[in-house]
Design a protein around this motif. Structure first.
Motif, PDB file in Angstrom:
ATOM      1  N   ASN A  30      -1.784  -4.356  11.444  1.00 20.99           N
ATOM      2  CA  ASN A  30      -0.975  -3.134  11.447  1.00 20.99           C
ATOM      3  C   ASN A  30      -0.023  -3.068  12.630  1.00 20.99           C
ATOM      4  OD1 ASN A  30      -3.720  -2.327  10.013  1.00 20.99           O
ATOM      5  ND2 ASN A  30      -2.142  -0.932   9.264  1.00 20.99           N
ATOM      6  N   ARG A  96      10.350  -5.424   4.464  1.00 22.11           N
ATOM      7  CA  ARG A  96       9.930  -5.110   3.100  1.00 22.11           C
ATOM      8  C   ARG A  96       8.704  -5.930   2.674  1.00 22.11           C
ATOM      9  NH1 ARG A  96      13.969  -2.191   0.232  1.00 22.11           N
ATOM     10  NH2 ARG A  96      15.939  -2.042   1.392  1.00 22.11           N
ATOM     11  N   ARG A  99       5.595  -4.828   4.597  1.00 21.19           N
ATOM     12  CA  ARG A  99       5.083  -3.571   4.045  1.00 21.19           C
ATOM     13  C   ARG A  99       4.298  -3.819   2.749  1.00 21.19           C
ATOM     14  NH1 ARG A  99       3.295   1.009   5.623  1.00 21.19           N
ATOM     15  NH2 ARG A  99       1.636  -0.454   5.052  1.00 21.19           N
ATOM     16  N   LEU A 106       2.253   1.022   9.838  1.00 25.74           N
ATOM     17  CA  LEU A 106       2.694  -0.160  10.577  1.00 25.74           C
ATOM     18  C   LEU A 106       3.366   0.284  11.870  1.00 25.74           C
ATOM     19  CD1 LEU A 106       4.292  -2.442   7.821  1.00 25.74           C
ATOM     20  CD2 LEU A 106       2.078  -2.718   8.936  1.00 25.74           C
ATOM     21  N   CYS A 251      11.522   4.075   4.742  1.00 25.26           N
ATOM     22  CA  CYS A 251      10.210   3.893   4.113  1.00 25.26           C
ATOM     23  C   CYS A 251       9.782   5.211   3.480  1.00 25.26           C
ATOM     24  CB  CYS A 251       9.196   3.444   5.164  1.00 25.26           C
ATOM     25  SG  CYS A 251       7.538   3.199   4.511  1.00 25.26           S
ATOM     26  N   ASN A 256       1.766   6.545   5.054  1.00 30.34           N
ATOM     27  CA  ASN A 256       1.614   5.206   5.622  1.00 30.34           C
ATOM     28  C   ASN A 256       2.987   4.751   6.149  1.00 30.34           C
ATOM     29  OD1 ASN A 256      -1.268   4.505   4.749  1.00 30.34           O
ATOM     30  ND2 ASN A 256      -0.315   5.098   2.806  1.00 30.34           N
ATOM     31  N   ILE A 258       6.231   3.468   8.620  1.00 30.92           N
ATOM     32  CA  ILE A 258       6.569   2.373   9.519  1.00 30.92           C
ATOM     33  C   ILE A 258       7.125   2.998  10.792  1.00 30.92           C
ATOM     34  CG2 ILE A 258       8.025   0.354   9.910  1.00 30.92           C
ATOM     35  CD1 ILE A 258       8.095  -0.060   6.881  1.00 30.92           C
TER      36      ILE A 258
END
Length: 322
Positions: A30, A96, A99, A106, A251, A256, A258
């Motif tokens: 992560n 991308r 992910r 992340l 995103c 979740n 980034i």
């Protein structure tokens, strides 16, 4: 091409590895430090914990298309170091496909090199931007028959700005300053750390960064001046970090997300045409790289991937007991 690929929209192979960076779920942590250069990545990877202590080997994979992934632990925390090459398209592949190969939030730090357009950041300085924007060469401007008359007088197009993650940027600024302080005290060619400004990504190294090449028609003689007029707080010019901020902003999964931050060694002074010496690069790279790792492990991530089935799952119980 050796792989059998499924899904032309988002290609993966039979092992569920993404098409360009060549990784799958459980191989990227992560927390990620991304660089352009394989050599820089391997130098930084020397700071990772000893496999005898972690209970698992350090994972390394180089894709057919040249992306390098190294995953291990730093002070017990899973981290990945990924070398992706140069330019916006490489950053797009990386963000991308990473992910798509991970779960949870992340935290990505970009450690690169740049040109400086600030007298406060000579070669040997380190810049930590709070945001960035992009400059694109207007291809239509140079066409035989342009189709966008409203842009007929604009050889280059400026975007709006994209913020870096505020908390991560502060942490990164702190760790880089801590790492460089003792070296700055002994070496006048290292430092300072410049913060609170913007980075600009060009879509190319030459024309979109205002470099003059008499062999090509670029119409970029005033581009550096335009940068300073449009965004006076711009400190650095390069090709990847603002694209990272842009993709993090885009995103869609807010549960979740980034999170992103970046720092760059100043290699080129675009105002005086000066360039960094190899000796100073040799001093800076390992220290700044370690500072980036320190920043990553200070970032709190509540929804990390479970350890089971990952390349950082201990095969045997190490000293840290996990």
């Amino acid at each position: 091409m050796r792989e059998t690929i499924s899904n032309a929209n988002f290609p993966k192979d039979e092992e569920d590895r993404v098409y360009h960076i060549g990784v799958r779920l459980g191989e990227v942590a992560n927390r990620i430090l991304t660089v352009g250069d394989h050599v820089r990545a391997r130098k930084i990877a020397k700071h990772l914990d000893n496999p005898e202590e972690t209970g698992h080997p350090i994972f390394e994979h180089t894709s057919q298309r040249g992306f390098l992934t190294i995953t291990g632990r730093y002070k017990g925390v899973p981290v990945s170091i990924m070398a992706i090459g140069m330019g916006n398209p490489m950053m797009d592949f990386f963000v991308r496909e990473t992910r798509a190969s991970t779960e949870g939030t992340l935290a990505i730090i970009r450690f690169g090199s740049c040109g400086s357009i600030s007298h406060l950041a000579p070669p040997g300085a380190v810049i930590v931007p709070t945001g960035g924007y992009c400059i694109r060469r207007n291809i239509d401007y140079f066409a035989d028959e342009p189709v966008n008359p409203e842009l007929k007088d604009k050889p280059y197009i400026f975007s709006g700005t994209f913020k870096a993650d505020e908390e991560m940027t502060q942490i990164l600024s702190d760790t880089i300053k801590e790492a460089l302080a003792p070296i700055e005290a002994e070496n006048s060619n290292v430092g300072p750390v410049l913060t609170n400004g913007l980075n600009v990504d060009g879509c190319s190294f030459y024309s979109a960064q205002g470099r003059q090449d008499p062999a090509f028609w670029d119409d970029n003689q005033t581009l550096l001046k335009e940068i300073i007029i449009n965004y006076p707080n711009t400190h650095s010019v390069e090709m990847e970090t603002s694209m990272l901020f842009h993709l993090a902003r885009c995103c869609k999964d807010k549960e979740n997300p980034i999170r992103s931050a970046g720092c760059m060694q100043v290699f080129a002074d675009r105002l005086t045409n000066g360039f960094i010496s190899p000796d100073v690069v040799g001093i800076l790279e390992p220290v700044v790289g370690k500072g980036c790792l320190e920043a990553l492990i200070r970032v709190n991530i509540e929804n990390e991937m479970p350890v089971s089935g990952t390349v950082w799952e201990p095969l045997s119980v190490g000293k840290n007991g996990n």
